[in-house]
Each structure stands twice: as structure tokens, then as C-alpha cells.
Design an enzyme around this catalytic site. Structure first.
Site, PDB file in Angstrom:
ATOM      1  N   ASP A 106     -13.813   5.107-101.627  1.00  0.00           N
ATOM      2  CA  ASP A 106     -12.920   6.187-102.053  1.00  0.00           C
ATOM      3  C   ASP A 106     -13.325   7.577-101.539  1.00  0.00           C
ATOM      4  O   ASP A 106     -12.513   8.499-101.571  1.00  0.00           O
ATOM      5  CB  ASP A 106     -12.860   6.242-103.581  1.00  0.00           C
ATOM      6  CG  ASP A 106     -11.970   5.163-104.171  1.00  0.00           C
ATOM      7  OD1 ASP A 106     -11.525   4.278-103.419  1.00  0.00           O
ATOM      8  OD2 ASP A 106     -11.717   5.208-105.387  1.00  0.00           O
ATOM      9  N   THR A 148     -19.968   7.336-102.535  1.00  0.00           N
ATOM     10  CA  THR A 148     -19.932   8.177-103.753  1.00  0.00           C
ATOM     11  C   THR A 148     -18.582   8.149-104.462  1.00  0.00           C
ATOM     12  O   THR A 148     -18.412   8.802-105.495  1.00  0.00           O
ATOM     13  CB  THR A 148     -20.333   9.628-103.408  1.00  0.00           C
ATOM     14  OG1 THR A 148     -19.572  10.047-102.276  1.00  0.00           O
ATOM     15  CG2 THR A 148     -21.815   9.750-103.095  1.00  0.00           C
ATOM     16  N   GLU A 206       5.667  12.881-116.031  1.00  0.00           N
ATOM     17  CA  GLU A 206       5.452  12.907-114.576  1.00  0.00           C
ATOM     18  C   GLU A 206       6.180  14.114-113.979  1.00  0.00           C
ATOM     19  O   GLU A 206       7.358  14.323-114.240  1.00  0.00           O
ATOM     20  CB  GLU A 206       5.968  11.590-113.959  1.00  0.00           C
ATOM     21  CG  GLU A 206       6.060  11.555-112.454  1.00  0.00           C
ATOM     22  CD  GLU A 206       4.748  11.817-111.729  1.00  0.00           C
ATOM     23  OE1 GLU A 206       3.765  11.129-112.013  1.00  0.00           O
ATOM     24  OE2 GLU A 206       4.720  12.715-110.870  1.00  0.00           O
ATOM     25  N   TYR A 217       9.949 -24.590 -99.468  1.00  0.00           N
ATOM     26  CA  TYR A 217      10.860 -24.521-100.609  1.00  0.00           C
ATOM     27  C   TYR A 217      10.777 -25.774-101.457  1.00  0.00           C
ATOM     28  O   TYR A 217      10.655 -26.890-100.929  1.00  0.00           O
ATOM     29  CB  TYR A 217      12.296 -24.325-100.093  1.00  0.00           C
ATOM     30  CG  TYR A 217      13.367 -24.977-100.958  1.00  0.00           C
ATOM     31  CD1 TYR A 217      13.737 -24.396-102.168  1.00  0.00           C
ATOM     32  CD2 TYR A 217      13.985 -26.156-100.563  1.00  0.00           C
ATOM     33  CE1 TYR A 217      14.704 -25.001-102.968  1.00  0.00           C
ATOM     34  CE2 TYR A 217      14.948 -26.770-101.359  1.00  0.00           C
ATOM     35  CZ  TYR A 217      15.308 -26.187-102.565  1.00  0.00           C
ATOM     36  OH  TYR A 217      16.250 -26.765-103.354  1.00  0.00           O
ATOM     37  N   GLY A 230      -4.388  11.604-110.934  1.00  0.00           N
ATOM     38  CA  GLY A 230      -4.827  11.118-109.615  1.00  0.00           C
ATOM     39  C   GLY A 230      -6.311  11.346-109.431  1.00  0.00           C
ATOM     40  O   GLY A 230      -6.991  11.901-110.300  1.00  0.00           O
ATOM     41  N   GLY A 281     -24.283   5.355-104.500  1.00  0.00           N
ATOM     42  CA  GLY A 281     -23.095   4.799-105.150  1.00  0.00           C
ATOM     43  C   GLY A 281     -23.252   3.290-105.192  1.00  0.00           C
ATOM     44  O   GLY A 281     -23.519   2.665-104.152  1.00  0.00           O
ATOM     45  N   CYS A 331     -11.091  -1.708-111.885  1.00  0.00           N
ATOM     46  CA  CYS A 331      -9.703  -2.194-111.908  1.00  0.00           C
ATOM     47  C   CYS A 331      -9.388  -2.943-113.202  1.00  0.00           C
ATOM     48  O   CYS A 331      -8.235  -3.007-113.617  1.00  0.00           O
ATOM     49  CB  CYS A 331      -9.450  -3.110-110.714  1.00  0.00           C
ATOM     50  SG  CYS A 331     -10.035  -2.406-109.165  1.00  0.00           S
TER      51      CYS A 331
END
Ligand SMILES: Cc1cc2nc3c(=O)[nH]c(=O)nc-3n(C[C@H](O)[C@H](O)[C@H](O)COP(=O)(O)OP(=O)(O)OC[C@H]3O[C@@H](n4cnc5c(N)ncnc54)[C@H](O)[C@@H]3O)c2cc1C
Length: 448
Positions: free
Chosen positions: A282, A112, A179, A425, A243, A9, A44
Site C-alpha cells: 500500500d 509500511t 458520501e 453449462y 479512504g 512492516g 480484510c
């Protein structure tokens, strides 16, 4: 004899393993194997090429081939690792030309990754049904748009589904997201926070159907739509965003054990239970930093950290990855959404009683022009008063607040401690009272 490190991978986790190993051991013989044409590109960024913010897919290549050569990393693209013999310490590979070789390793890193989950729905194999995982997937979707697709259905309202849906709207398509669960972004947000995002997306033209299950894809050879919740929905293209699943086939076939989360079992060194074999990214199971329960976290940020850990260790070092907190951010149209740690829902599932504090604030002083909305839901464990999570939706300044809370979680900061934080701030940059502190004070009141 140099240390022979093989990495299967060559994406986020694999490449970072290789870079870390090279840094640690200049003489190691490091081989990276990937079945893809390209190594080291950013998945991404794919939705943002489709959306047109990034001009071309090739811009996503983070590490060009020359970089691997410069670092003397032996990169084998379009090559599949088909078997691992952990006793003889060999990996069998099949190269693009069909030649098979057995490579000897001293240390092996499994990187992988994951694959897009394709449910066994009637019609899922039809033309015009896409997933978004690889650059090739992205190019196919882009091509379908260029060829005139005008309508799209996205199956699944997770991060990838929504980013893809937004990208397609930005390209002029009419998009419907379907969904099954009663809310969008179920892995990222609680239902009360998700409602706000749903409203924002709907206002921008995204049709969102929640609580509806896709049961069938329609059409002959080419898809013409889906049937969901008893309704027939028409579309030129359908994107499967149900997913991802850890890619563990090779590990399983080689006797490398999986954990409870179905990722490859690892310890804090990212070692699997098999000697000299690591798993990262993953495909790997790790521990949730807060619950200490096994989890397959599947984020690029986690993949690179685990990759680095395994790379250092495979090259003779000793370092640890102490678990995933799960910090994630996204941008959908003009809205930024972020999460770190547990949501109220995931805390309940883990048996942790929590108190929450929600504030609606602004990203600049109330009176300063163009202040954007900022909504924060801070979550703390009731018993210990420790901060365990935050969800933020805002027009800007979300990521660094997520990072600040992630650090607070890592340092086991309590709500009273956060409420006393010394923050900065100025009218064009923030409110006088940092909204995170206001959220902490709301929780403090509930504690009393
Ligand atoms: C559209 C999209 C957007 C995302 N956005 C974000 C984001 O904004 N932030 C974030 O943190 N994460 C994001 N992610 C998740 C992130 O991309 C993944 O967590 C990351 O890519 C995981 O890296 P990895 O190296 O573990 O696995 P992968 O990237 O899946 O790479 C694994 C590689 O191994 C190869 N391989 C597998 N088996 C073999 C074999 N037997 N032989 C040879 N090669 C093999 C695969 O082909 C693949 O190239 C996104 C993912 C997608 C798809």
C-alpha cells in the site's frame, strides 16, 4: 557473510517479502519490523469479525509467531523504524522498552502500508469516532457495540465504509452512510452499476446519503453525530472511512523519492530509485497494467504479489511485477460485487474511448430453482476492441468471473475472441450462454 534483509512492516506485503526471500535464500538474515503487537494478520477479515461471521479477531492471524520462528525470520513487534540512512545502509529502530538500535542491511524492503485518512474536520478527535485499519481499531468498534451503541454514521461509501456499515447492521445497529460524491463505491463501480447496489443496501435497512459532505462532528467530549449537507444526523458512534493514504513519511524523511501517485516510486523489480531499497504494498507506486500510468493500487492481492517480487529480488533472484489490473471483490449482505480493470469513468479519465455491454442474467438456468441475479457490465477499448474492464453484481459466482476477465485483460484478449470462448453449462450451475459472452456480443453489435 549472509545477506542481511530488513523489512519494515510485517503485514501482507512485508510478510510475503520475507517468505519469498527465505524460500530463495535459506541462509539470509531476515528481520521484520512492525510497530503493531501482531504481525501477519488479515485486515480484510476485520469487518467480518465485527459482523459476527468470524468468531474472534484472533482468527485473523494468518502467520502465528511460531511460524516466523520456524522459518528463522527475526520478527520485531512493537518496534518502530524511525530513520533510514541509505548511504550507510542502516535502519534506526526504537523497541517497546525505548531502546534504540541501528541495524545494518544489505537489502531493505519498505512495506509500511497505508493509514486511514482523517480529514481536518471540527470534532474529529471526539470519543466514539473510529477508523478501521488495524485489529485494535476493530476491537474498539466491537467494544463500542458491546457497550450498547445503537446507531452509527459511516463517513464514506467506499469498500471499507460499506463493509463496516453492513457489519454494524448485522450487529443490530441503525446505520447511516454519508458520501460526498454522487454515488457509492466510486473507486469500484460506474454510477449506473452503483445505483443497483445502493438500492439493495437500502432495502436491507442501510440509510445512504449521497452527494452530502460531512462538515462537522457534534457533541462535547463524546461524539453525538455529524452535520452533513445542512442536516444534523445523530449517532452513538461515527466511523471514518474517507479512504487511505500511503504511509511514506519514513521514506520521504530518508530521501527515498515518491512518484506521481504519492506512493513510493518503484520499477518492475519493485526497486525504488535508491540502490538496494525496495517498496511494496500500500505504500508503493506501481503502474496500471492497462493505462501504463502510475498508480497506488492498495489491495491485499497486489501487496502480496509485490511483496513476493521484492523478496525474491532482495534475496538475489530476478523477477518482475508488471503492474496492477485492480481486481477487487466484496460481499455486502447477500450481494457479491466485483471489478477488474477500468470502469467507464476511469477509462474516460485516462483518455480511452470505450464501448460497454451490460447484461442482466441469472447464475443458473432460468428454469432452475433459486437462480440468483447476475448483472455484468463489460468494457472494451473502441480502437483496439480489447477488453479493458468488467463490473459484476450478483448473488453468487462473481469472483471467478472477475478472475477470468482479469486474465483476459492480461492476455490482451479482444471482444471477438471473448465472444468465441468455449464455456461450460449445466442447469444448476449456469445459463447456457455464459453472461460474459452475451455482454461481449452486445459490444460486438455496437462495433458493427
Ligand atoms: C477493513 C479492510 C478490509 C480490506 N479488505 C480487502 C479485501 O477484501 N481485499 C483486498 O485485496 N484488500 C483489502 N484490504 C486492503 C488490504 O488490507 C491492504 O491492501 C493490505 O493490508 C496492504 O498490506 P501492506 O503490507 O502493504 O500494508 P499494511 O497492511 O498497511 O501494513 C503495513 C504495516 O507496517 C507498519 N509500519 C508502518 N510504518 C512503520 C514503521 N516506521 N516502523 C514499524 N512498522 C511500521 C504498520 O503499522 C503496518 O502494520 C482491506 C483493508 C481494510 C483495512
Amino acid at each position: 557473510m549472509p545477506n542481511r534483509i530488513i523489512i519494515i512492516g510485517a503485514s501482507a506485503a512485508g510478510v510475503d517479502s520475507a517468505l519469498a526471500a527465505r524460500k530463495k535464500d535459506r541462509a539470509a538474515e531476515i528481520t521484520l519490523i512492525t510497530q503493531e503487537k501482531l504481525a501477519g494478520y488479515s485486515r480484510c477479515g476485520l469487518p467480518f469479525v465485527i459482523g459476527g461471521q468470524i468468531p474472534a479477531f484472533k482468527n485473523l492471524i494468518v502467520y502465528p509467531t511460531a511460524y516466523f520462528q520456524l522459518l528463522k525470520l527475526n520478527l520485531k513487534t512493537e518496534t518502530i523504524a524511525t530513520a533510514i540512512n541509505t548511504r550507510d545502509k542502516t535502519v534506526t529502530i526504537v523497541e517497546q522498552a525505548g531502546t534504540t538500535q541501528n541495524l545494518q542491511y544489505d537489502k531493505l524492503v519498505l512495506a509500511t502500508g497505508a493509514y486511514a485518512f482523517m480529514p481536518r474536520l471540527k470534532g474529529i478527535e471526539k470519543q466514539g469516532v473510529y477508523s478501521l485499519r488495524t485489529m485494535e481499531d476493530g476491537e474498539k468498534i466491537d467494544c463500542a457495540v458491546k457497550e450498547g451503541a445503537k446507531t452509527a454514521i459511516i463517513m464514506g461509501a467506499g469498500l471499507i465504509g460499506l463493509e463496516t456499515g453492513v457489519a454494524l447492521i448485522e450487529r443490530g445497529l441503525q446505520v447511516t452512510v454519508v458520501e460526498m460524491l454522487p454515488q457509492i463505491l466510486p473507486a469500484m463501480l460506474d454510477a449506473d452499476m452503483a445505483k443497483n447496489v445502493q438500492l439493495l443496501l437500502t432495502e436491507k435497512g442501510m440509510r445512504i446519503l449521497i452527494g452530502k459532505t460531512v462538515v462537522e462532528l457534534t457533541g462535547n467530549e463524546k461524539v453525538t453525530g455529524v452535520v452533513a449537507g445542512g442536516e444534523q444526523l445523530a449517532a452513538d458512534i461515527v466511523v471514518n472511512a474517507f479512504g487511505v493514504r500511503p504511509n511514506t513519511k519514513l521514506a520521504e524523511a530518508s530521501g527515498i523519492p515518491l512518484g506521481e501517485s504519492t506512493g513510493i516510486k518503484t520499477n518492475t523489480q519493485m526497486e525504488t530509485p535508491i540502490k538496494d531499497v525496495y517498496a511494496v504494498g500500500d505504500c508503493a507506486e506501481t503502474t496500471n497494467y492497462i493505462t501504463q500510468k502510475p498508480v497506488c493500487a492498495q489491495l491485499g492481492t497486489i501487496a502480496v504479489k509485490q511483496g513476493k517480487t521484492a523478496g525474491v529480488n532482495a534475496a538475489g533472484g530476478n523477477t518482475q511485477y508488471n503492474g496492477a489490473i485492480g481486481s477487487a471483490v466484496t460481499k455486502l449482505f447477500d450481494t457479491q460485487i466485483g471489478v477488474t480493470g477500468l470502469t467507464e469513468t476511469t477509462a474516460q479519465r485516462a483518455g480511452i474511448e470505450v464501448i460497454t455491454g451490460t447484461v442482466n442474467s441469472k447464475t443458473k438456468a432460468e428454469y432452475y430453482p433459486n437462480a440468483l441475479p447476475l448483472k455484468i457490465k463489460l468494457i472494451a477499448e473502441k480502437a483496439s476492441q480489447r477488453i479493458v474492464g468488467v463490473q459484476i453484481i450478483g448473488g453468487e459466482e462473481v469472483t471467478q468471473r472477475i478472475n477470468a476477465v482479469s486474465l483476459a485483460i492480461q492476455k490482451q484478449m479482444t471482444v471477438p475472441e471473448l465472444a468465441k470462448a468455449d464455456t461450460a453449462y449445466a442447469p444448476p450451475l449456469s445459463e447456457t450462454w455464459e453472461p460474459l459472452i452475451t455482454a461481449a456480443e452486445i459490444i460486438l453489435m455496437k462495433f458493427r
